[in-house]
Design a protein around this motif. Sequence first.
Motif, short mmCIF file in Angstrom:
data_model
loop_
_atom_site.label_atom_id
_atom_site.label_comp_id
_atom_site.label_asym_id
_atom_site.label_seq_id
_atom_site.Cartn_x
_atom_site.Cartn_y
_atom_site.Cartn_z
N ASP A 50 66.97 68.60 -5.04
CA ASP A 50 66.19 67.41 -5.40
C ASP A 50 65.82 67.39 -6.87
N GLY B 219 72.08 69.92 -1.43
CA GLY B 219 70.80 69.35 -1.02
C GLY B 219 69.68 69.57 -2.01
N ALA C 235 74.44 66.77 -4.26
CA ALA C 235 74.45 66.25 -2.90
C ALA C 235 74.91 67.31 -1.91
#
Length: 518
Positions: A167, A165, A162
């Motif tokens: 994915d 950032g 988190a």
Amino acid sequence: MTDTTTPDPAANSVEDDLEREAGAPDLVDRVLSRAESRTGARVFGAAQALQDRTTTGDGSADGDQWDREERAALRRVGGLSTELEDVTEVEYRQLRLENVVLVGVYSQGSQTDAENSLRELAALAETAGAVVLDGVLQRRPHPDPATYIGRGKAAELKDIVAAVGADTVIADTELAPSQRRALEDVVKVKVIDRTTVILDIFSQHAKSREGKAQVELAQLEYLLPRLRGWGESMSRQAGGQVGAGGAGMGSRGPGETKIELDRRRIRTKMAQLRRQIRDFAPAREAKRGERKRNTIPSVAIAGYTNAGKSSLLNRLTSAGVLVENALFATLDATVRRSETSDGRVYTLADTVGFVRNLPHQLVEAFRSTLEEVADADVILHVVDAHHPDPAGQIQTVRDVMGDVGARDIHEIVVFNKADLVDEDTKMVLRGLEPKAVFVSSRTGEGIDELRTVIEAALPLPDIELRALVPYERGDLISAIHEQGHLLERSHEEGGTLVHAHVSERLAAALEPYRVAGR
């Protein structure tokens, strides 16, 4: 970097030591070697499995690099967007690279190997088209059977993902299906493993029909045990009394779940691909058989991925094979013709590279391509002299060569990229392989010595004879030069007197002119 190991007090409460960059400056130097990007995101520097960009470049020995333009014609580029004004009901789309976080587990005493493996995984991720934002290593005796790193540390990994950032999370191993699902449920982003990344690279780089079929077969073999159902929407077995837990009338299916149908389709497709790959074999075997009938010796270039095999082939033959500073740039075997200084013809075959923990599915799928190595007379084992773990590379390649039945073939170890290492490093490498040859396919250093070593290693034809060949049979003299090994030649009144090693086929043609030894 300080490692601490704490006992596991409970099955679901594992107090493991998850190493991360925050608060650990030495991790920057020892593990992840980052650089600050222009946007301020922390990313990997040049992964050590790849060469420094300043030491790469196209040389005249590489020949025409037509494949390079094709491969670079469509690239994913990060941070691009097209701004539209005064247009409604149009969705903004952004083409960007995938942002990933790497995670690995190592046991006590194997920290250096774990760091090298994580660097290599970073290079694999970059080759596949991702941006590596962070990487973590955890020391524990064995990977957690549930979530790979333990549920508590998986929660910490979620915070790292988190924060940067990301994915995607990439694990530096082959995860069991249950491990991948459990870790995914905690970190809330896609989780893949090392095998998936390698399969993705192979899928991007396969060009020939055979190469594409081999990659697809490996992907399906990997996917088959990892199919996942999603509750009742996947079921075709409903029915029975509503009050007994069934769905009632109109819901009785054929007795096979959707996931079973998918598995059956995958198995059918795998059988088709295996037949397709077998259909490619006769043409390749015919070419190989013709070379054997003409007793043309074969040399296979094998080695770790990105060790410079294609560059070496281009330097030796000007083959024009694609050369790229990327892992698994070459997937399809390329065979080129070369000659010794005395005119003997032999072939050089460039083959797919190896990597540590090479997925078993790929070894099986590419077994037909690796036959070029197993059927060779000589193997040029190319090693990256500039790599931080050349001994590990050598062992990995020899393990795979043993799997395909090439362990007993004459091997010439070649340390490539010798222009990037100093004399002290060369001394260490000579201690590792005393008979090795040091070359640089970029500068040409050591190439002449390597040609001499190859010539000396090539097998001689079986039959030794003397023959007085008439001058009008110059075709036989030419065949001796190309297919045999000429030891002595003199011009006599009745023709050319030759003393040579030749094949059975050529010996039969020379039999009418054979003379007794002098």
